[in-house]
Design a protein around this motif. Structure first.
Motif, PDB file in Angstrom:
ATOM      1  N   SER A 142       3.845   2.355   3.570  1.00 61.34           N
ATOM      2  CA  SER A 142       3.457   0.987   3.188  1.00 61.34           C
ATOM      3  C   SER A 142       3.498   0.854   1.661  1.00 61.34           C
ATOM      4  O   SER A 142       3.089   1.767   0.929  1.00 61.34           O
ATOM      5  N   GLY A 143       3.990  -0.287   1.182  1.00 60.47           N
ATOM      6  CA  GLY A 143       4.065  -0.530  -0.260  1.00 60.47           C
ATOM      7  C   GLY A 143       2.687  -0.658  -0.869  1.00 60.47           C
ATOM      8  O   GLY A 143       2.438  -0.226  -1.997  1.00 60.47           O
ATOM      9  N   THR A 144       1.763  -1.269  -0.115  1.00 50.71           N
ATOM     10  CA  THR A 144       0.393  -1.434  -0.601  1.00 50.71           C
ATOM     11  C   THR A 144      -0.226  -0.059  -0.851  1.00 50.71           C
ATOM     12  O   THR A 144      -0.848   0.192  -1.880  1.00 50.71           O
ATOM     13  N   ARG A 155       0.884  -6.835  -8.685  1.00 50.08           N
ATOM     14  CA  ARG A 155       2.260  -6.451  -8.332  1.00 50.08           C
ATOM     15  C   ARG A 155       3.085  -7.719  -8.189  1.00 50.08           C
ATOM     16  O   ARG A 155       2.581  -8.805  -8.398  1.00 50.08           O
ATOM     17  N   SER A 177       5.129  -6.418   5.917  1.00 54.24           N
ATOM     18  CA  SER A 177       4.060  -6.937   6.794  1.00 54.24           C
ATOM     19  C   SER A 177       3.070  -7.786   5.987  1.00 54.24           C
ATOM     20  O   SER A 177       2.502  -8.741   6.510  1.00 54.24           O
ATOM     21  N   THR A 178       2.921  -7.472   4.715  1.00 55.29           N
ATOM     22  CA  THR A 178       2.006  -8.244   3.884  1.00 55.29           C
ATOM     23  C   THR A 178       2.579  -9.627   3.565  1.00 55.29           C
ATOM     24  O   THR A 178       1.845 -10.602   3.439  1.00 55.29           O
TER      25      THR A 178
HETATM   26  P1  PGA Z   1       3.509  -3.321   2.878  1.00 55.57           P
HETATM   27  O1  PGA Z   1       3.866  -4.383   1.762  1.00 55.57           O
HETATM   28  O2  PGA Z   1       2.287  -2.632   2.338  1.00 55.57           O
HETATM   29  O3  PGA Z   1       3.213  -4.173   4.071  1.00 55.57           O
HETATM   30  O4  PGA Z   1       4.649  -2.325   3.053  1.00 55.57           O
HETATM   31  C1  PGA Z   1       4.940  -4.280   0.931  1.00 55.57           C
HETATM   32  C2  PGA Z   1       4.571  -3.955  -0.466  1.00 55.57           C
HETATM   33  O5  PGA Z   1       3.441  -4.258  -0.879  1.00 55.57           O
HETATM   34  O6  PGA Z   1       5.456  -3.392  -1.139  1.00 55.57           O
END
Ligand code: PGA
Length: 310
Positions: free
Chosen positions: A199-201, A267, A101-102
């Motif tokens: 979420s990865g963030t 990252r 989503s990011t």
């Molecule tokens: P997310 O982004 O936080 O939208 O899942 C992916 C990430 O930063 O790995």
């Protein structure tokens, strides 16, 4: 100097065979046609290119020199032919992408530039969080994935293509906006609005705090970057998001990036696909495009153009 690709090919064939007869057989031309093209080439350069020694034709010094250029020209022409053929084949290709989503905040800029180059490729893009992306990878769904750090897995091809700076954001009226240097441990005392688990963030933020023996005391959970931004603007607390998601708000001054020790938390974004799922032609072209642009530094400049504070 007026020389044609046809002449350079004929010249190369004569050199290769050392004979006009054999060259004309290989090229399916008559002997007089080959001799005439060779003569025209000699007229164009103004020097003899070949001389007869016994039954074989040998290169003169000028011929040897010209041959190098002819080889380069034919190589370039073959390369152009191959690229054009690939582009023709791509006229009706397809590309299915799934992005974190990011990533959505900048992927569309890449897609627009890619679409301008390959307008015939049908593109579909799904936007979701890290956990759902990993599930789609396991399910052989989609051609390509743009995401944060994927798990170490032999079954995946993983290419880093761009930095992903995570930043701490605050509403402009927040007390910490006035502080010039903010220690990391200070974050523990602040209410936070964080992304959903999966979420990865969120994973990166928690990992980073844990490395420093810290944890957030008070947090509210929301499942999109947009929700976090709105919540932070409304004064619900601080947030940590990728700088790629807030360039407009930082530029407009409705959100502020805080100078917290250890941030931006750097990252990377990765292009990922399964090793055992063959890429469609459209996906191959997109992968090539992203990696080319990444190597030339163009990708960093693309969202950067939109990021006055980046
Ligand atoms: P997310 O982004 O936080 O939208 O899942 C992916 C990430 O930063 O790995």
């Amino acid at each position: 100097m007026n020389l044609s690709l046809r002449q350079t090919r004929i010249f190369e064939a004569v050199v290769e065979h050392g004979s006009i007869t054999k060259a004309s057989e290989q090229l399916h031309l008559t002997q007089p046609a080959v001799s005439m093209q060779l003569r025209k080439l000699e007229e164009a350069v103004g020097m003899p290119l070949m001389e007869r020694v016994g039954r074989r034709l040998h290169l003169t010094d000028a011929g040897r020199e010209l041959l190098k250029y002819c080889r380069r020209l034919s190589h370039t022409a073959r390369e152009a032919e191959a690229v054009m053929k690939a582009m023709r084949e791509l006229e009706h290709g397809s590309l299915s992408l799934a992005v974190a989503s990011t990533v959505n905040y900048f992927a569309t800029h890449f897609i627009a530039a890619f679409h301008a180059r390959y307008p015939g490729i049908q593109i579909s893009m799904e936007v979701t969080n890290r956990e759902s992306l990993l599930q789609a990878l396991r399910d052989y769904d989609k051609d390509l994935f743009l995401m944060g750090q994927p798990p170490a897995d032999e079954a995946l091809v993983v290419e880093p293509f761009m930095d992903n700076p995570l930043v701490v954001i605050a509403a402009p009226r927040h007390a910490l906006v006035e502080v010039a240097e903010i220690g990391l441990e200070r974050l523990q005392d602040e209410p936070f609005v964080v992304r959903e688990s999966g979420s990865g963030t969120r994973m990166a933020l928690e990992g980073f705090l844990a490395e420093h023996g810290l944890a957030l005391a008070s947090q509210m959970e929301m499942n999109s970057n947009e929700a976090i931004k709105q919540a932070v603007m409304a004064g619900l607390g601080l947030g940590v998001v990728s700088r790629h998601t807030v360039y407009l708000e930082l530029g407009a001054g409705v959100l502020r990036e805080l100078p917290v020790a250890g941030f931006p938390l750097m990252r990377q974004w990765f292009l990922v696909h399964r090793r055992d799922r063959p890429l469609s032609r459209g996906a191959e072209a997109f992968k090539r495009y992203i990696l080319e642009q990444s190597q030339s530094g163009e990708l960093e400049r693309l969202p950067g153009k939109l990021m006055p504070l980046g």
